[in-house]
Design a protein around this motif. Structure first.
Motif, PDB file in Angstrom:
ATOM      1  N   ALA A  59      36.249  35.390  40.494  1.00  0.00           N
ATOM      2  CA  ALA A  59      36.012  35.590  39.046  1.00  0.00           C
ATOM      3  C   ALA A  59      34.468  35.734  38.992  1.00  0.00           C
ATOM      4  O   ALA A  59      33.612  35.479  40.021  1.00  0.00           O
ATOM      5  N   HIS A  60      34.094  36.066  37.841  1.00  0.00           N
ATOM      6  CA  HIS A  60      32.563  36.003  37.195  1.00  0.00           C
ATOM      7  C   HIS A  60      32.645  34.937  36.317  1.00  0.00           C
ATOM      8  O   HIS A  60      33.084  35.025  35.046  1.00  0.00           O
ATOM      9  N   LEU A  61      32.016  33.895  36.554  1.00  0.00           N
ATOM     10  CA  LEU A  61      32.065  32.760  35.624  1.00  0.00           C
ATOM     11  C   LEU A  61      30.434  32.695  34.949  1.00  0.00           C
ATOM     12  O   LEU A  61      29.311  33.118  35.517  1.00  0.00           O
ATOM     13  N   VAL A  62      30.571  32.418  33.756  1.00  0.00           N
ATOM     14  CA  VAL A  62      29.487  32.428  32.821  1.00  0.00           C
ATOM     15  C   VAL A  62      29.383  31.070  32.124  1.00  0.00           C
ATOM     16  O   VAL A  62      30.421  30.877  31.255  1.00  0.00           O
ATOM     17  N   ILE A  63      28.425  30.228  32.290  1.00  0.00           N
ATOM     18  CA  ILE A  63      28.299  28.849  31.876  1.00  0.00           C
ATOM     19  C   ILE A  63      27.126  28.808  30.848  1.00  0.00           C
ATOM     20  O   ILE A  63      25.883  29.099  31.355  1.00  0.00           O
ATOM     21  N   ASP A  64      27.448  28.739  29.616  1.00  0.00           N
ATOM     22  CA  ASP A  64      26.217  28.379  28.621  1.00  0.00           C
ATOM     23  C   ASP A  64      26.198  27.167  27.977  1.00  0.00           C
ATOM     24  O   ASP A  64      27.527  26.746  27.539  1.00  0.00           O
ATOM     25  N   TYR A  65      25.066  26.404  27.906  1.00  0.00           N
ATOM     26  CA  TYR A  65      25.264  25.097  27.366  1.00  0.00           C
ATOM     27  C   TYR A  65      23.799  24.804  26.654  1.00  0.00           C
ATOM     28  O   TYR A  65      22.751  25.534  26.877  1.00  0.00           O
ATOM     29  N   ALA A  66      23.895  23.919  25.499  1.00  0.00           N
ATOM     30  CA  ALA A  66      22.584  23.663  24.630  1.00  0.00           C
ATOM     31  C   ALA A  66      22.614  22.170  25.346  1.00  0.00           C
ATOM     32  O   ALA A  66      23.205  21.121  24.995  1.00  0.00           O
ATOM     33  N   PRO A  67      21.499  21.851  26.015  1.00  0.00           N
ATOM     34  CA  PRO A  67      21.191  20.358  26.876  1.00  0.00           C
ATOM     35  C   PRO A  67      20.938  19.481  25.606  1.00  0.00           C
ATOM     36  O   PRO A  67      20.521  19.721  24.531  1.00  0.00           O
ATOM     37  N   ILE A 113      32.342  28.105  28.544  1.00  0.00           N
ATOM     38  CA  ILE A 113      32.615  28.551  29.752  1.00  0.00           C
ATOM     39  C   ILE A 113      33.445  29.977  29.786  1.00  0.00           C
ATOM     40  O   ILE A 113      34.244  29.793  28.779  1.00  0.00           O
ATOM     41  N   GLY A 114      33.053  31.025  30.357  1.00  0.00           N
ATOM     42  CA  GLY A 114      33.733  32.254  30.394  1.00  0.00           C
ATOM     43  C   GLY A 114      34.152  32.388  31.735  1.00  0.00           C
ATOM     44  O   GLY A 114      33.365  32.389  32.500  1.00  0.00           O
ATOM     45  N   GLY A 115      35.451  32.388  32.109  1.00  0.00           N
ATOM     46  CA  GLY A 115      35.983  32.839  33.530  1.00  0.00           C
ATOM     47  C   GLY A 115      36.513  34.149  33.425  1.00  0.00           C
ATOM     48  O   GLY A 115      37.796  34.253  32.808  1.00  0.00           O
ATOM     49  N   TYR A 116      36.007  35.167  33.946  1.00  0.00           N
ATOM     50  CA  TYR A 116      36.249  36.581  33.687  1.00  0.00           C
ATOM     51  C   TYR A 116      36.866  36.856  35.396  1.00  0.00           C
ATOM     52  O   TYR A 116      36.168  37.181  36.362  1.00  0.00           O
ATOM     53  N   TRP A 117      38.335  36.658  35.393  1.00  0.00           N
ATOM     54  CA  TRP A 117      38.862  36.653  36.706  1.00  0.00           C
ATOM     55  C   TRP A 117      39.236  38.181  37.134  1.00  0.00           C
ATOM     56  O   TRP A 117      39.946  38.928  36.064  1.00  0.00           O
ATOM     57  N   TYR A 118      39.248  38.491  38.227  1.00  0.00           N
ATOM     58  CA  TYR A 118      39.427  39.782  38.701  1.00  0.00           C
ATOM     59  C   TYR A 118      41.064  39.916  38.666  1.00  0.00           C
ATOM     60  O   TYR A 118      41.779  38.872  38.881  1.00  0.00           O
ATOM     61  N   PRO A 124      44.052  41.506  35.128  1.00  0.00           N
ATOM     62  CA  PRO A 124      42.825  40.496  35.141  1.00  0.00           C
ATOM     63  C   PRO A 124      43.176  39.391  34.119  1.00  0.00           C
ATOM     64  O   PRO A 124      43.867  39.562  33.044  1.00  0.00           O
ATOM     65  N   ILE A 125      42.783  38.379  34.416  1.00  0.00           N
ATOM     66  CA  ILE A 125      42.857  37.111  33.491  1.00  0.00           C
ATOM     67  C   ILE A 125      41.621  36.634  32.978  1.00  0.00           C
ATOM     68  O   ILE A 125      40.692  36.387  33.899  1.00  0.00           O
ATOM     69  N   GLN A 143      28.103  37.164  26.543  1.00  0.00           N
ATOM     70  CA  GLN A 143      28.103  36.667  27.823  1.00  0.00           C
ATOM     71  C   GLN A 143      28.129  37.925  28.721  1.00  0.00           C
ATOM     72  O   GLN A 143      27.645  37.765  29.948  1.00  0.00           O
ATOM     73  N   GLY A 144      28.001  39.027  28.328  1.00  0.00           N
ATOM     74  CA  GLY A 144      27.556  40.240  29.083  1.00  0.00           C
ATOM     75  C   GLY A 144      28.440  40.667  29.991  1.00  0.00           C
ATOM     76  O   GLY A 144      28.134  41.674  30.992  1.00  0.00           O
ATOM     77  N   VAL A 145      29.660  40.323  30.100  1.00  0.00           N
ATOM     78  CA  VAL A 145      30.756  40.576  31.360  1.00  0.00           C
ATOM     79  C   VAL A 145      31.791  41.523  30.656  1.00  0.00           C
ATOM     80  O   VAL A 145      32.403  41.160  29.476  1.00  0.00           O
ATOM     81  N   PRO A 146      31.645  42.808  30.912  1.00  0.00           N
ATOM     82  CA  PRO A 146      32.544  43.803  30.188  1.00  0.00           C
ATOM     83  C   PRO A 146      34.008  43.628  30.465  1.00  0.00           C
ATOM     84  O   PRO A 146      34.496  42.878  31.418  1.00  0.00           O
ATOM     85  N   GLY A 147      34.743  44.116  29.511  1.00  0.00           N
ATOM     86  CA  GLY A 147      36.235  43.985  29.994  1.00  0.00           C
ATOM     87  C   GLY A 147      36.575  44.716  31.157  1.00  0.00           C
ATOM     88  O   GLY A 147      35.741  45.473  31.601  1.00  0.00           O
ATOM     89  N   TYR A 148      37.854  44.306  31.854  1.00  0.00           N
ATOM     90  CA  TYR A 148      37.975  44.951  32.985  1.00  0.00           C
ATOM     91  C   TYR A 148      37.939  46.313  33.266  1.00  0.00           C
ATOM     92  O   TYR A 148      38.589  47.224  32.675  1.00  0.00           O
ATOM     93  N   ARG A 149      36.956  46.945  34.033  1.00  0.00           N
ATOM     94  CA  ARG A 149      36.887  48.400  34.099  1.00  0.00           C
ATOM     95  C   ARG A 149      36.308  48.207  35.929  1.00  0.00           C
ATOM     96  O   ARG A 149      35.316  48.950  35.952  1.00  0.00           O
ATOM     97  N   GLY A 150      36.800  47.589  36.618  1.00  0.00           N
ATOM     98  CA  GLY A 150      36.100  47.362  38.001  1.00  0.00           C
ATOM     99  C   GLY A 150      35.273  46.326  37.873  1.00  0.00           C
ATOM    100  O   GLY A 150      34.585  45.998  38.808  1.00  0.00           O
ATOM    101  N   ARG A 151      34.952  45.441  36.798  1.00  0.00           N
ATOM    102  CA  ARG A 151      34.111  44.494  36.641  1.00  0.00           C
ATOM    103  C   ARG A 151      32.601  44.882  37.276  1.00  0.00           C
ATOM    104  O   ARG A 151      32.069  43.761  37.394  1.00  0.00           O
ATOM    105  N   GLY A 152      32.357  45.924  37.051  1.00  0.00           N
ATOM    106  CA  GLY A 152      30.911  46.188  37.496  1.00  0.00           C
ATOM    107  C   GLY A 152      29.880  45.902  36.921  1.00  0.00           C
ATOM    108  O   GLY A 152      29.266  44.899  36.250  1.00  0.00           O
TER     109      GLY A 152
END
Length: 152
Positions: A59-67, A113-118, A124-125, A143-152
């Motif tokens: 997966a490509h994980l993206v974690i965003d938080y406001a401390p 958190i966004g989990g962009y699973w291959y 893809p989930i 979050q900048g992770v495109p919808g699945y197209r090879g997850r490039g």
């Protein structure tokens, strides 16, 4: 430096924990406490194991938080995320579990958190979780992770 910050791993040789339960996350005082800002961690090569087949999932994980009062120390987060390579879990459990543990321990103003699973079996989930609405005035970029197209 790590003695004054009361961290257990920073500046030390630390082996990869064998499981997420064994992993210790370290938190340090927020250097900009009282200021609303966003922190982003991206883990584009995250792995865990399928709980049914034992095969690796990626997966490509993206974690965003406001401390709030603390921030998570990045080496401890890296080791925590790495500990999942031997962990069996469905995508939903892994993604949401990471977010919930960070919220429970760090108590940020907000976290998502966004989990962009291959693909597994050709599908893809993507799994998304957040602790609630973002604070007013917080800039929350895509979050900048495109919808699945090879997850490039």
């Amino acid at each position: 430096m790590n003695d004054t910050l009361n961290t257990t791993q920073l500046g030390k040789q630390t082996p990869l924990p064998q499981s997420p339960d064994e992993a210790q996350l370290d938190y340090v005082p927020n250097p900009r406490s009282g200021t609303t800002y966003l922190v982003r961690f991206a883990a584009p090569e995250f792995t865990s194991l399928c709980p049914v087949t034992g095969q690796p999932d990626f997966a490509h994980l993206v974690i965003d938080y406001a401390p709030a009062q603390t921030i998570v120390e990045s080496k401890s987060l890296k080791l925590f995320l790495g500990s999942f390579r031997n962990h069996n879990g469905f995508h939903e459990d892994v993604t949401v579990g990471i977010g919930q543990r960070l919220v429970d321990e760090m108590q940020p103003q907000w976290l998502r958190i966004g989990g962009y699973w291959y693909p597994r079996g050709g599908i893809p989930i993507d799994v998304f979780w957040q602790s609630g609405p973002p604070p007013e005035g917080l800039w929350v970029p895509d979050q900048g992770v495109p919808g699945y197209r090879g997850r490039g």
